[in-house]
Motif scaffolding. Structure first.
Motif, PDB file in Angstrom:
ATOM      1  N   TYR A   1       0.832  -1.196   0.000  1.00 42.03           N
ATOM      2  CA  TYR A   1       0.000   0.000   0.000  1.00 42.03           C
ATOM      3  C   TYR A   1       0.874   1.256   0.000  1.00 42.03           C
ATOM      4  O   TYR A   1       0.586   2.203  -0.714  1.00 42.03           O
ATOM      5  CB  TYR A   1      -0.923   0.003   1.223  1.00 42.03           C
ATOM      6  N   ARG A   2       1.954   1.240   0.774  1.00 40.44           N
ATOM      7  CA  ARG A   2       2.876   2.377   0.832  1.00 40.44           C
ATOM      8  C   ARG A   2       4.316   1.886   0.900  1.00 40.44           C
ATOM      9  O   ARG A   2       4.595   0.835   1.470  1.00 40.44           O
ATOM     10  CB  ARG A   2       2.629   3.231   2.077  1.00 40.44           C
ATOM     11  N   ILE A   3       5.199   2.684   0.328  1.00 40.32           N
ATOM     12  CA  ILE A   3       6.631   2.500   0.547  1.00 40.32           C
ATOM     13  C   ILE A   3       7.161   3.782   1.174  1.00 40.32           C
ATOM     14  O   ILE A   3       6.579   4.863   0.990  1.00 40.32           O
ATOM     15  CB  ILE A   3       7.405   2.150  -0.750  1.00 40.32           C
ATOM     16  N   TYR A   4       8.248   3.659   1.914  1.00 41.77           N
ATOM     17  CA  TYR A   4       8.800   4.791   2.668  1.00 41.77           C
ATOM     18  C   TYR A   4      10.201   5.162   2.209  1.00 41.77           C
ATOM     19  O   TYR A   4      10.846   6.014   2.803  1.00 41.77           O
ATOM     20  CB  TYR A   4       8.783   4.453   4.169  1.00 41.77           C
ATOM     21  N   ASN A   5      10.674   4.546   1.138  1.00 43.54           N
ATOM     22  CA  ASN A   5      12.017   4.802   0.634  1.00 43.54           C
ATOM     23  C   ASN A   5      12.147   6.211   0.078  1.00 43.54           C
ATOM     24  O   ASN A   5      11.232   6.723  -0.569  1.00 43.54           O
ATOM     25  CB  ASN A   5      12.365   3.807  -0.472  1.00 43.54           C
ATOM     26  N   ILE A   6      13.305   6.805   0.314  1.00 45.92           N
ATOM     27  CA  ILE A   6      13.636   8.107  -0.265  1.00 45.92           C
ATOM     28  C   ILE A   6      13.602   7.977  -1.790  1.00 45.92           C
ATOM     29  O   ILE A   6      14.006   6.965  -2.346  1.00 45.92           O
ATOM     30  CB  ILE A   6      15.050   8.541   0.200  1.00 45.92           C
ATOM     31  N   ASP A   7      13.147   9.019  -2.461  1.00 53.34           N
ATOM     32  CA  ASP A   7      13.100   9.017  -3.925  1.00 53.34           C
ATOM     33  C   ASP A   7      14.386   9.626  -4.483  1.00 53.34           C
ATOM     34  O   ASP A   7      14.607  10.823  -4.377  1.00 53.34           O
ATOM     35  CB  ASP A   7      11.887   9.816  -4.405  1.00 53.34           C
TER      36      ASP A   7
ATOM     37  N   SER B   1       4.677   5.313  -7.177  1.00 49.29           N
ATOM     38  CA  SER B   1       3.282   5.773  -7.051  1.00 49.29           C
ATOM     39  C   SER B   1       2.692   5.300  -5.727  1.00 49.29           C
ATOM     40  O   SER B   1       1.615   5.731  -5.345  1.00 49.29           O
ATOM     41  CB  SER B   1       2.435   5.264  -8.226  1.00 49.29           C
ATOM     42  N   ARG B   2       3.408   4.447  -5.009  1.00 47.17           N
ATOM     43  CA  ARG B   2       2.983   3.956  -3.697  1.00 47.17           C
ATOM     44  C   ARG B   2       3.724   4.673  -2.568  1.00 47.17           C
ATOM     45  O   ARG B   2       3.626   4.292  -1.407  1.00 47.17           O
ATOM     46  CB  ARG B   2       3.207   2.433  -3.586  1.00 47.17           C
ATOM     47  N   SER B   3       4.465   5.726  -2.880  1.00 41.14           N
ATOM     48  CA  SER B   3       5.244   6.454  -1.878  1.00 41.14           C
ATOM     49  C   SER B   3       4.361   7.038  -0.785  1.00 41.14           C
ATOM     50  O   SER B   3       3.194   7.395  -1.017  1.00 41.14           O
ATOM     51  CB  SER B   3       6.026   7.586  -2.547  1.00 41.14           C
ATOM     52  N   CYS B   4       4.946   7.189   0.403  1.00 44.84           N
ATOM     53  CA  CYS B   4       4.242   7.825   1.517  1.00 44.84           C
ATOM     54  C   CYS B   4       4.104   9.331   1.301  1.00 44.84           C
ATOM     55  O   CYS B   4       3.303   9.993   1.976  1.00 44.84           O
ATOM     56  CB  CYS B   4       4.980   7.547   2.828  1.00 44.84           C
ATOM     57  N   ASP B   5       4.821   9.882   0.360  1.00 36.74           N
ATOM     58  CA  ASP B   5       4.802  11.316   0.064  1.00 36.74           C
ATOM     59  C   ASP B   5       3.911  11.574  -1.149  1.00 36.74           C
ATOM     60  O   ASP B   5       4.188  11.088  -2.246  1.00 36.74           O
ATOM     61  CB  ASP B   5       6.237  11.778  -0.204  1.00 36.74           C
ATOM     62  N   GLY B   6       2.853  12.345  -0.950  1.00 39.20           N
ATOM     63  CA  GLY B   6       1.902  12.626  -2.028  1.00 39.20           C
ATOM     64  C   GLY B   6       2.529  13.325  -3.229  1.00 39.20           C
ATOM     65  O   GLY B   6       2.119  13.086  -4.366  1.00 39.20           O
ATOM     66  N   PHE B   7       3.493  14.176  -2.992  1.00 36.42           N
ATOM     67  CA  PHE B   7       4.157  14.862  -4.099  1.00 36.42           C
ATOM     68  C   PHE B   7       4.956  13.872  -4.954  1.00 36.42           C
ATOM     69  O   PHE B   7       4.989  13.976  -6.180  1.00 36.42           O
ATOM     70  CB  PHE B   7       5.075  15.983  -3.595  1.00 36.42           C
TER      71      PHE B   7
END
Length: 193
Positions: free
Chosen positions: A51-57, A79-85
């Motif tokens: 559902y979410r990943i928390y890795n730095i982009d 697209s599963r990042s914890c950051d909406g941006f």
């Protein structure tokens, strides 16, 4: 992480992309992904991803070294990042590509979330495209898709009802109906099962 999120023939590309994603997480979260997973059916296979990943982009540093398919995989993952941006950035890149059918679950899933700017961007891009493959996917996942439609309504009701008081004009409703093929008959089908 995403081994079951793509067709088996992409395993090597998926492994390469996963290997490039940094282990460092936002806010030093102790795990890279949520325990909650999303499951869809596509071409008689189960597609499953976090559902979410928390890795730095860090994708800007590595995108030029990836094949087109690997870029699509990367955009799907982020697209599963914890950051909406970050989610919006990667979804935008994905939608502007000649994306493969295996990317559709990621496109549909992000649109039942709470960021209205993502819905607006997605609608603006998809309204100009042939969305029949997306509609087929949504029909194939009728029950989950109807739940996604309900989630989108819940977020409208909670966060956007004051700004978009006419639900029939709300961008999420337009996206789900015009681009994803939602209709009331899909809900009726679920009740009759």
């Amino acid at each position: 992480m995403f081994q079951d999120g793509f067709p088996k023939y992409l395993r090597d590309d998926v492994a390469n992309v996963i290997g490039m994603i940094p282990k460092q997480t936002y806010n030093n979260v102790t795990h890279n992904e949520s325990q909650v997973t999303i499951e869809y059916f596509q071409d008689e296979n189960v597609i499953k991803f976090p559902y979410r990943i928390y890795n730095i982009d860090n994708s800007d540093k590595l995108i030029d070294n990836l094949s087109v398919q690997q870029k699509m995989i990367l955009h799907c993952m982020y697209s599963r990042s914890c950051d909406g941006f970050i989610r919006q950035k990667h979804l935008n890149s994905l939608l502007l590509m000649d994306y493969e059918a295996w990317a559709i679950p990621y496109i549909v899933k992000i649109c039942d979330e709470y960021v209205v700017e993502i819905l607006e961007m997605t609608y603006d891009i998809l309204k100009e495209q042939d969305t029949e493959p997306i509609k087929r996917f949504c029909f194939e996942n009728n029950d989950l898709f109807c739940k996604s439609y309900s989630r989108m309504i819940s977020y409208w009701n909670e966060y956007y009802r004051n700004n978009y008081n006419n639900f029939h004009q709300y961008i999420g409703r337009k996206l789900f109906r015009e681009c994803f093929g939602y209709s009331r008959s899909m809900e009726v089908k679920n009740r009759n099962l």
